[in-house]
Design a protein around this motif. Structure first.
Motif, short mmCIF file in Angstrom:
data_model
loop_
_atom_site.label_atom_id
_atom_site.label_comp_id
_atom_site.label_asym_id
_atom_site.label_seq_id
_atom_site.Cartn_x
_atom_site.Cartn_y
_atom_site.Cartn_z
N LEU A 8 9.40 1.37 6.90
CA LEU A 8 9.10 2.70 7.42
C LEU A 8 10.26 3.65 7.14
CD1 LEU A 8 7.50 1.84 10.90
CD2 LEU A 8 6.32 2.68 8.86
N ASP A 9 11.49 3.19 7.38
CA ASP A 9 12.66 4.04 7.13
C ASP A 9 12.79 4.38 5.65
OD1 ASP A 9 13.27 3.98 9.80
OD2 ASP A 9 14.85 2.47 9.64
N ASP A 10 12.62 3.37 4.79
CA ASP A 10 12.79 3.59 3.36
C ASP A 10 11.65 4.43 2.78
OD1 ASP A 10 15.04 2.11 3.62
OD2 ASP A 10 14.30 0.34 2.58
N TRP A 11 10.45 4.22 3.26
CA TRP A 11 9.30 5.00 2.76
C TRP A 11 9.49 6.48 3.06
CZ3 TRP A 11 4.21 6.37 5.33
CH2 TRP A 11 3.26 6.79 4.38
N ASN A 54 14.14 -6.98 10.71
CA ASN A 54 12.95 -6.22 11.11
C ASN A 54 12.37 -5.53 9.87
OD1 ASN A 54 11.01 -4.52 12.21
ND2 ASN A 54 12.27 -3.87 13.93
N PRO A 55 11.56 -6.25 9.08
CA PRO A 55 11.06 -5.67 7.82
C PRO A 55 10.17 -4.44 8.03
CG PRO A 55 9.99 -7.79 8.30
CD PRO A 55 11.12 -7.65 9.26
N MET A 67 0.82 -1.22 0.00
CA MET A 67 0.00 0.00 0.00
C MET A 67 0.85 1.26 0.00
SD MET A 67 -2.91 -1.34 2.69
CE MET A 67 -3.98 0.09 2.56
N MET A 68 2.10 1.14 0.46
CA MET A 68 3.02 2.28 0.42
C MET A 68 3.63 2.47 -0.96
SD MET A 68 5.12 1.86 4.00
CE MET A 68 4.44 2.38 5.58
N PRO A 88 22.28 1.07 8.64
CA PRO A 88 20.91 1.60 8.78
C PRO A 88 20.18 1.69 7.44
CG PRO A 88 22.57 3.31 9.17
CD PRO A 88 23.30 2.01 9.14
N SER A 89 19.02 1.08 7.38
CA SER A 89 18.27 1.02 6.12
C SER A 89 17.81 2.39 5.67
CB SER A 89 17.06 0.09 6.27
OG SER A 89 16.19 0.55 7.29
N ILE A 90 17.66 3.33 6.59
CA ILE A 90 17.20 4.67 6.23
C ILE A 90 18.20 5.39 5.34
CG2 ILE A 90 18.20 5.87 8.23
CD1 ILE A 90 15.67 7.51 8.41
N LEU A 91 19.47 4.93 5.35
CA LEU A 91 20.52 5.58 4.56
C LEU A 91 21.01 4.72 3.40
CD1 LEU A 91 22.68 7.08 7.46
CD2 LEU A 91 21.04 8.29 6.02
N ARG A 92 20.38 3.57 3.18
CA ARG A 92 20.93 2.63 2.20
C ARG A 92 20.78 3.12 0.76
NH1 ARG A 92 17.71 -1.18 -0.41
NH2 ARG A 92 15.48 -1.01 -0.03
N PHE A 93 19.97 4.17 0.53
CA PHE A 93 19.83 4.72 -0.82
C PHE A 93 20.95 5.69 -1.16
CE2 PHE A 93 15.40 3.55 0.24
CZ PHE A 93 15.10 2.77 -0.87
N LEU A 94 21.78 6.04 -0.18
CA LEU A 94 22.83 7.03 -0.39
C LEU A 94 24.18 6.37 -0.62
CD1 LEU A 94 21.90 9.53 2.48
CD2 LEU A 94 21.11 9.54 0.12
#
Length: 290
Positions: free
Chosen positions: A69-72, A63-64, A47-48, A259-265
């Motif tokens: 949440l971090d990636d969204w 912890n999916p 849904m995201m 940290p998954s929140i930074l994995r796009f960088l």
């Protein structure tokens, strides 16, 4: 529901970064277990807007729920609390809404209070007001600031770090400030005057005083509430990393997942011997960009 003495909260105006670690852990307890009856994290991820292949890859994460949440919030400009609550409502997870709504509202109020602190200077009674204007006084937050100066002190980069990583930060100072690069780094323990509100000053420095932020990643960084706030605040200023504002740095091997929140960088990695010779050159170049 808000009490008569509390104003209602506009959840749609509050970014998902407002939700703290404790709320996210409790959300994970509800959504991580694969459930054949109720919607789980996979339904929420779909849904995201996550693709099938992305969701299959999240299955490998410890912890999916935390990961999505971090990636969204990192890649979607519309990732706000109101949208998330509407997704839970649409997924028929009223149990989560009932159990966590008060905690989520508390997080939102804390976020709004911090926003208000950043926007409004502290009120002083006339007896203790100096002759300097209140607006100028609020600019004196670093050691080289002057209330009478033409403009506040600015920096090339804010350094986000925890205390155990300071020896590497000290090396960063020597390599980037005291060499031909002549960059100007904002190191909180060195440059910020004592006696000011930490959250207010941090927001001011990251948003208005520093062109970029270097995030020193380590196992201890993952446990730091201050680093968590600084990283999420900076990400909220540049959804999708469009302005190359955050630069993650890894300087030693880690036992825990990145940290998954930074994995796009793109990461500046000091742990690879084959690229160490270029590490400081790459970092200095990135910080020198306009």
């Amino acid at each position: 529901m808000a009490s008569p003495s509390e104003p209602s909260i506009d959840h749609w105006s509050i970014p998902l970064t407002a939700l703290n670690i404790n709320v996210r852990k409790r959300l994970s307890l509800f959504l991580n277990p694969t459930n054949t009856v109720a919607s789980d994290w996979m339904t929420i991820a779909e849904m995201m807007g996550f693709s099938y292949l992305e969701i299959k890859n999240y299955e490998k994460r410890e912890n999916p729920t935390k990961s999505i949440l971090d990636d969204w919030q990192a890649r979607c400009a519309e990732a706000n609390v109101g949208k998330f609550l509407s997704i839970l409502e649409e997924a028929d997870r009223k149990d989560i809404l009932s159990e966590l709504k008060n905690s989520i509202d508390d997080n939102c109020r804390m976020y709004l209070e911090k926003q208000k602190e950043r926007e409004e200077p502290p009120v002083q009674v006339p007896e203790v007001d100096s002759w300097v204007s209140r607006n100028s006084e609020s600019q004196a937050i670093t050691i080289r600031d002057s209330p009478l100066g033409p403009s506040p002190e600015t920096f090339d980069a804010f350094i986000c770090y925890c205390q155990s990583d300071f020896p590497f930060v000290d090396e960063m100072i020597r390599q980037l400030e005291q060499t031909e690069y002549s960059l100007k780094l904002c190191v909180f323990d060195r440059d910020v005057l004592p006696g000011t509100c930490v959250w207010t000053i941090t927001g001011e420095l990251i948003e208005r005083r520093c062109k970029r932020m270097v995030v020193v990643i380590s196992d201890d960084y993952l446990e730091s509430d201050a680093c968590d706030f600084q990283t999420k605040f900076a990400l909220s200023l540049c959804p999708g990393a469009r302005s190359k504002r955050l630069i993650p740095v890894v300087y030693k091997p880690m036992k825990r997942p990145f940290p998954s929140i930074l994995r796009f960088l793109t990461v500046c990695d000091y742990t690879r011997p084959c690229t160490q010779a270029w590490f400081w050159i790459r970092l200095a170049k990135a910080l020198s960009l306009p």
